[in-house]
Design a protein around this motif. Sequence first.
Motif, PDB file in Angstrom:
ATOM      1  N   LYS A  32      51.812  26.683 -20.124  1.00 12.95           N
ATOM      2  CA  LYS A  32      52.198  26.849 -18.726  1.00 12.95           C
ATOM      3  C   LYS A  32      52.998  28.140 -18.560  1.00 12.95           C
ATOM      4  N   GLY A  33      52.530  29.065 -17.792  1.00 16.54           N
ATOM      5  CA  GLY A  33      53.277  30.284 -17.497  1.00 16.54           C
ATOM      6  C   GLY A  33      53.419  31.238 -18.666  1.00 16.54           C
ATOM      7  N   ALA A  34      52.647  31.060 -19.728  1.00 18.82           N
ATOM      8  CA  ALA A  34      52.829  31.905 -20.900  1.00 18.82           C
ATOM      9  C   ALA A  34      51.871  33.090 -20.914  1.00 18.82           C
ATOM     10  N   ASP A  35      51.997  33.859 -21.980  1.00 11.70           N
ATOM     11  CA  ASP A  35      51.205  35.056 -22.214  1.00 11.70           C
ATOM     12  C   ASP A  35      49.705  34.740 -22.134  1.00 11.70           C
ATOM     13  N   GLU A  36      48.981  35.555 -21.361  1.00 12.54           N
ATOM     14  CA  GLU A  36      47.542  35.346 -21.179  1.00 12.54           C
ATOM     15  C   GLU A  36      46.745  35.502 -22.467  1.00 12.54           C
ATOM     16  N   ASN A  37      47.334  36.254 -23.423  1.00 11.60           N
ATOM     17  CA  ASN A  37      46.605  36.475 -24.666  1.00 11.60           C
ATOM     18  C   ASN A  37      46.622  35.238 -25.556  1.00 11.60           C
ATOM     19  N   LEU A  38      47.607  34.409 -25.333  1.00  9.02           N
ATOM     20  CA  LEU A  38      47.680  33.191 -26.133  1.00  9.02           C
ATOM     21  C   LEU A  38      46.909  32.094 -25.409  1.00  9.02           C
ATOM     22  N   ARG A  39      45.635  32.124 -25.556  1.00  5.59           N
ATOM     23  CA  ARG A  39      44.857  31.073 -24.912  1.00  5.59           C
ATOM     24  C   ARG A  39      43.605  30.795 -25.733  1.00  5.59           C
ATOM     25  N   LEU A  40      43.055  29.632 -25.483  1.00  5.18           N
ATOM     26  CA  LEU A  40      41.957  29.153 -26.313  1.00  5.18           C
ATOM     27  C   LEU A  40      40.827  28.695 -25.392  1.00  5.18           C
ATOM     28  N   SER A  41      39.641  29.234 -25.626  1.00  8.36           N
ATOM     29  CA  SER A  41      38.530  28.827 -24.759  1.00  8.36           C
ATOM     30  C   SER A  41      38.115  27.395 -25.087  1.00  8.36           C
ATOM     31  N   LEU A  42      37.391  26.803 -24.174  1.00  6.69           N
ATOM     32  CA  LEU A  42      36.989  25.401 -24.370  1.00  6.69           C
ATOM     33  C   LEU A  42      36.046  25.247 -25.557  1.00  6.69           C
TER      34      LEU A  42
END
Lengths: 335, 748
Positions: B565-575
């Motif tokens: 929630k509200g974090a860095d966009e680079n730290l994300r995981l696709s489905l």
Amino acid sequence: MRQFSYSRPDTLDAAQRIPEHTRYLAGGTNLIDLMKSDVERPKHVVDLNALSMSQIEERPDGGLRIGALATNADTAAHPLVTERYPLLASAILAGASPQIRNRATNGGNLNQRTRCHYFYDPDMACNKRSPGTGCSAKGGRNRIMAILGTSEACIATFPSDMCVALAAMNATVNLTGPEGERSVPLRDYHRLPENTPWQDNILRAGEIVTSIDLPPLSFGPHHTYLKIRDRLSFAFAIVSVAAGLQMENNTIRKACIAMGGVGTKPWCVPEAEALLEGKTPSPSLFRDAADCLLQGAVTDRDNAAKLKLAPRVIIRALSQAAAGTPQSQTQKTIF
Amino acid sequence: MTLHSAKIGQPVSRIDGIAKVTGQARYAAEPHPAGMLYGFIVNSPIARGRIEAIRDEAARAVPGVVEVMTHLNRPHSALFEKSYMDGLGVPGSPYRPLHDAEISFNGQPVAVVLAETFEAAREAAMRLEVDYERWPHNADFEASLHQKYMPGKTRSNYVPPKSRGNAAEAYALSPIKIEGRYHLAPEHHNPMEMHATTVIVEEDGTFTVWDKTQGPQAVQAYLTSALSLSKDQVRVRNPYVGGAFGSGLRAQHNVFLAVLAAKMLNRSVRVTLTRQQMFTHVFRPEAVMDIALGAQPDGTLQSMIVNGVTDTSRFEHNMENLVIWGLINYKCPNATADYKVAPRDTYTSSDMRAPGAATGVNLFEMAIDEMAYACNMDPLDFRLHNYSDIDAMHDMPLTSKALKEAMHEGAERFGWQNRPMAPQSMRDGKDLIGWGMATGIWDAMFSPTSARATLTADGRLHIATAASDIGTGTYTILAQTASEAFGIPMEMIDIELGDSTLPECPTEGGSWTAASAGAAVWLACQSLREKLFKAVGKSGNISAWLTEGLSNNTTVLKDGFLQDKGADENLRLSLSEALSLTGQDRLEVEETAKPGLRGTISQMRKARFTHSAVFCEVRVDEELGIVRVTRLVNAVAAGRIMNPKTAASQVRGAMVMATGMALHEESLMDERVGRFMNHNFSEYHIPAHADIPDMDVLFIAEEDPEVSPLGIKGVGEIGMCGTAAAIANAVFHATGQRHRNLPITPGD
């Protein structure tokens, strides 16, 4: 639809040498429909579309000849028609839909069949479809049926809009057949049903409508085609009036008037036209003309509304024509 | 480019629009299995009697004809009458196609000709000769009124009228009274797509049935019951439906006959009705309502007496909620109503868009307008004066009723405040101008519905439920719902509807699909997300931010990515990455949305309705009496609007249909033969474009978390209710002439 043979002759001569139970095909907007409903059961369909009968050209007398195979759409949009016979263009545009007018031809328009519910339903008795079976429209749901020119055998209307304008203008139908060529006034082309309602018109076997002649005739702005129907587009007339007046110093010199939706054929009463000529337009004059036009009207179970509306529509149409404010077929407000 | 999740409430364009306009969407008459036969139905020309003889030599002689199926040679179907009952629960003896020689209505199928081509089947049908013994019949509604009755067993959704006070006495004592008989002509649904069925006989002998229906599972249940088939022998599909308006609520005879023929010949079969044959089955019943209203001079309603009758067949008791609407919607101390059905020898009338209310609300609102004038009160003020905040018939609170707001906002948009009270007081040239209004009311229903949500290795979300999109926009709103509920862009969602093998969903109708299927999809998506998070959390092999986020409940699924929630966009995981972490190639859940305990209690304690206020301007040529609708404003209070674009289209579509009801549509019964005679689009007049003005649809803010899980009420029928009355009332205001019969046609 039942199986039939199909041919597409390229000469008039060949097109006239036909066996029994033949129907001519032009635009097909009515014939094919009727064949699908099992109302028309031709053994042979002769397609006329290879013949060159779609010209629209001026006549030496200043009139206009419109070909039987010219489409309704092309006719209504032709510059000679829009400039000199706007009443005809208006009546054509009041009918059907753009798609149908693109296919339907002028000759076909003259020869279309009634839209009587009972004619269209082979399960029902109908003298026009099956001679001698009786008329189901009498005493039935006959809101759309005729009030003029009816007989015990048939009360179906002739549904054309275009022919109402042609009748008003005293057009002539040119025919060619095995016995040669002849010309018939449009007012005499369609028949009253009397006791042979299956004969819609005076065409003989093998006879073909080749063209329609419009007389040299100008109303200036003093014309109208006013059509009252159950919805504002794509419906047959309950009552329609084609009116053209030649005006001179606020006097009617010549009156041309015909009605649709109310008669078993395009309805004309020369006495009503004579009654208007030489007179100054007025509501009471128009009412007299309406009374004259509607003389002898007979209503049946459901169609009294036509007799109630008809005089009002006649009066309005004559008022529009006299005022030089023709009814628009796109702007639907009636002025 | 990042694709974003959609939200409920956004005006998203139809996701199936391209498929429809490019011909990719397949309808019931479009599959073309190898070796398919064409079936053409032959209809009875008589209303009552029996078949004496069938001579089929000429029909069989037509090249290409394979079989003439009649009651004499048809395969066996279920023995007991009750096996032919369908989910709609119309009491009586259901019609059994080709059952025996008896004829109960004009247009009844007496044979199906099966041929290699449609043309051969049609020609042979025309060459079939059938002799009948004719029995006396009655198809005249007026005459049938003498036999009106109350069925012993009522339809399951029938709401009996409930009286209050002493209406007769209060009426007698009322200083101001109006009373009259109001009438609505029968109408036919006439969806653009004709009823059709294509039965594909699969290699294993099972039937895949493409049918034009509003309920694939209802048709499956009917077929298995009536034809003694097991559930796994019949799969019914209706991924696309070209309109239905209620005509596809019951299994129509085309589907029964097509499967019967496929069974008989062991070949794939298609049966399509012609437009003419569309007039041989369901229709909106003809109706009369005798309405008497009493009021005080100040416009306070004192008494309402409503007696209504609709027609039904001789063999089934079709019923409508015709007479209750005014009693529910108006405050009035004394009220009573009575409802009966009148039998005639026709096919059974049926539900058509807003059944009961389209007739009952419109006719009642015409009477209310008369009463407002009798009290010399503005029709809007009169309604506000007698406004009820509760369901006045059941004396029950409502989950919500923003009708007052709808009246005010609609009136303002229309400019009602400038309306002169007196009829015939506005004119322009030869036209009289009239302004009329009416209110509308319809049920807000919710039915238990299941949906499945599946996440696949490519990261796409698949939603499946046996709902039907009959042209209303169900695909689109369910995609929006899934997008918001799961946190995934709509572009990554596939919606599968219209298949009896999918999770259970009630037949589409009654405006309940949005609320019900929407809730099921919402629930399934939330549940799938939880399942995904749990599975990812368990996988062990994940980044620190995700481990932390999942344990702190700060991980969210947004725009198709797991992120904090509200974090860095680079730290994300696709489905697809997330799913592969779990070591599974798919994750799937199925959920059923039910009212639950609180919902059930709420349904017992509170009534729930959608409401509307409709305002109309007409121009009437004073001499010719020709009516044109020139303006329509409809202010609708229907809870949460899932998609204002598709919702407004639904309301507008219903307003067009209601314009037809007011001015054009009428099925003309020739009672001598029991047949509707104007059985084609040339003579059954639905409004043309030229008849329809610009229509203004407003949605009134109405938050109602109680009415259904997502606060949705549905908008499929409300546009019918009130619109026809507003038009009729405007005609009165223009002309001073009251019309109590609809439609109002030229010359009336």
